[in-house]
Design a protein around this motif. Structure first.
Motif: not given
Length: 531
Positions: A56-84
């Protein structure tokens, strides 16, 4: 004749009482107590076992689907910075100089604008200075010798006072960041639940293989004794053929179980990854002896009445988005009434513009406009109202579905627990029957066929027990996923970088989601009250 009978009895006892090597293994702790292994051996054996926690620790750290979801979260962070960026300080400057002609005036001006984050207006400050002479129609360019400083501001009194497009976009972007984080959690929960199932399948496949090997060892250990008895004339030759057939059939079962274990190990490698994210194929030597113990996440046996999950929290955030859009539509239906004020002062000695520039000056003004039909704003408000109603009903439907699903899993888990108890009793009885059949064979009251049938029955009982234990553990895995038990899912400390958040109860009063919900609720209440 009596010696032959005794010899036959000894051979049969040795033949049918043989214990396979897999069953003869003793715990390392017992061997250590007897001084037969040292501490390093015990520690190495313990570290070599692949645990569910490690997967579970290895999966939480390196699973591709989780990393892709983290990338989408960073995209949302970027959009928030743009509105600021809509509230960034703006600086501009301009100037000109007459190089030819009757007039020789030069003028330079610079100004800084700061949009307000709590009002639709802005404040500004500027400085300008001029030299030379200007025609009468450009009289506004004259300043005193040291120039002019100016400060001012525009403030919304009706429309854009409580909210406007910039602040709504900022709120929507923040909501998108929260939704992306909640969706990342749901993705992670789904991935971890599949990782648990893959691990349980792998361990269960290894246990099945051990049972089949035990059965094969029984048949193999008989073959030599049967052939010796045939050589002594105590058994017909056909018995050796029958036992060899049993050996071959059990070898087939072992080969099939080995292939099943290989497939399960390959599936598990998708979740078991190294520090660089590369899949690791688990070895059969890393198999634990038992399935992992997964605690019951339910607050009480029999089900739950209410549960908190990221997908439910995401619906609340979407409701916040719809309400923000509704408030913006209501804002656009209001008349605009802006007040502006400005103060300026020329510095230094009097310039060519004359003494009228020297005194301190202030100006106050009003701007008013009224939308008449306002159909666009009314349409957006009606759309937002319908969206809020839809999301409320969707949350109610999802809550009911989740509660029913969790209660169903609780019932199935209780039934699986009872099934384990019955399957264990079946194993005990089947083993007793198999042992009794061996004794009957020793007394000459049975034959090899009946012994094989009893052993097959004991084998099936053990397989049924393994299946019941796997089903129970798998249902527990589904339960902790359905209840979003992040601690048991290995997600107790998740962060943007894929490492975990220490709080086991994400929805506690001090958790980020609850704090965000409280903050958003207060903002909504203030906006609605002011409206």
């Amino acid at each position: 004749m009596r010696r032959i009978t005794v010899l036959r009895g000894c051979l049969l006892v040795a033949l049918f009482s043989a214990v396979p090597a897999a069953h003869a293994q003793r715990p390392l702790e017992e061997l250590k107590a007897e001084g037969r292994v040292d501490d390093d051996t015990v520690r190495g054996e313990a570290e070599n076992v692949l645990t569910l926690r490690r997967v579970l620790q290895a999966s939480a750290r390196s699973a591709p689907e989780i990393l892709a979801a983290l990338a989408r979260e960073r995209q949302a962070d970027g959009r928030l910075l743009s509105t600021l960026g809509e509230f960034d300080l703006l600086f501009n400057g301009s100037g000109f100089s007459r190089v030819l002609g009757y007039y020789d005036g030069s003028h330079a001006e610079m100004r800084a604008y700061q949009p307000l984050s709590n009002n639709g207006g802005q404040v500004y400050a500027g400085y300008r200075v001029s030299r030379g002479d200007f025609p009468i129609y450009e009289d506004q360019y004259f300043t005193n010798k040291l120039g002019e400083v100016k400060v001012g501001g525009v403030f919304s009194l009706l429309r854009d006072r409580l909210t406007d497009r910039r602040r709504t976009d900022r709120a929507l972007a923040r909501n998108d960041v929260e939704i992306a984080g909640l969706e990342r959690q749901m993705v992670a929960i789904g991935v971890q639940q599949r990782a648990i199932d893959a691990y349980l399948t792998w361990v269960s496949s290894g246990q099945r293989l051990a049972v089949y090997r035990d059965l094969l060892a029984l048949a193999t250990s008989r073959q030599g004794g049967i052939e010796r008895q045939i050589g002594l004339g105590m058994l017909p030759a056909i018995v050796a053929v029958e036992n060899r057939q049993n050996v071959v059939q059990r070898q087939v079962l072992v080969v099939q179980a080995e292939r099943t274990l290989d497939v399960a190990a390959n599936d598990l490698s998708f979740f078991l990854r190294d520090a660089d994210g590369r899949p690791i194929l688990p070895r059969s030597t890393q198999l634990p002896r038992d399935l992992p113990a997964i605690a019951n996440p339910l607050p009480r046996v029999g089900g739950v009445d209410r549960i908190e999950r990221p997908d439910l929290a995401a619906i609340l955030v979407r409701v916040d988005k719809a309400r923000a859009q509704r408030l913006l539509a209501i804002n656009d239906m209001r008349p605009r009434l802006d007040v502006n004020g400005e103060a300026s002062k020329d510095l230094g000695s009097e310039g060519l513009g004359g003494p009228s520039r020297t005194p301190f000056e202030t100006k106050v003004g009003l701007t008013f406009s009224l939308p008449l039909q306002r159909r666009a704003a009314r349409g957006r408000a009606a759309e937002a109202d319908a969206k809020i109603d839809e999301l409320g009903r969707e949350r109610g439907r999802l809550e009911d579905k989740i509660v029913i699903e969790i209660n169903r899993l609780g019932v199935r888990t209780a039934a699986a627990d009872r099934q384990i108890e019955l399957a264990g009793l079946d194993v005990t009885l089947a083993d007793q029957l198999a042992e009794a059949e061996r004794r009957r064979l020793f007394l000459g009251a049975s034959d090899l066929l009946k012994v094989n049938l009893r052993e097959q029955s004991a084998l099936q009982a053990r397989i049924n027990l393994l299946d019941a234990r796997y089903q129970f553990a798998a249902l527990r895995g589904e339960l902790i996923a359905a209840t979003a038990d992040e601690q048991q899912l290995g997600l107790e400390t998740p962060t943007r970088s894929g490492v975990a958040d220490a709080s086991p109860d994400r929805f506690s009063a001090d958790s980020p989601v609850s704090q965000a919900s409280i903050r958003l609720s207060r903002e909504r209440a203030a906006l609605i009250a002011a409206a």
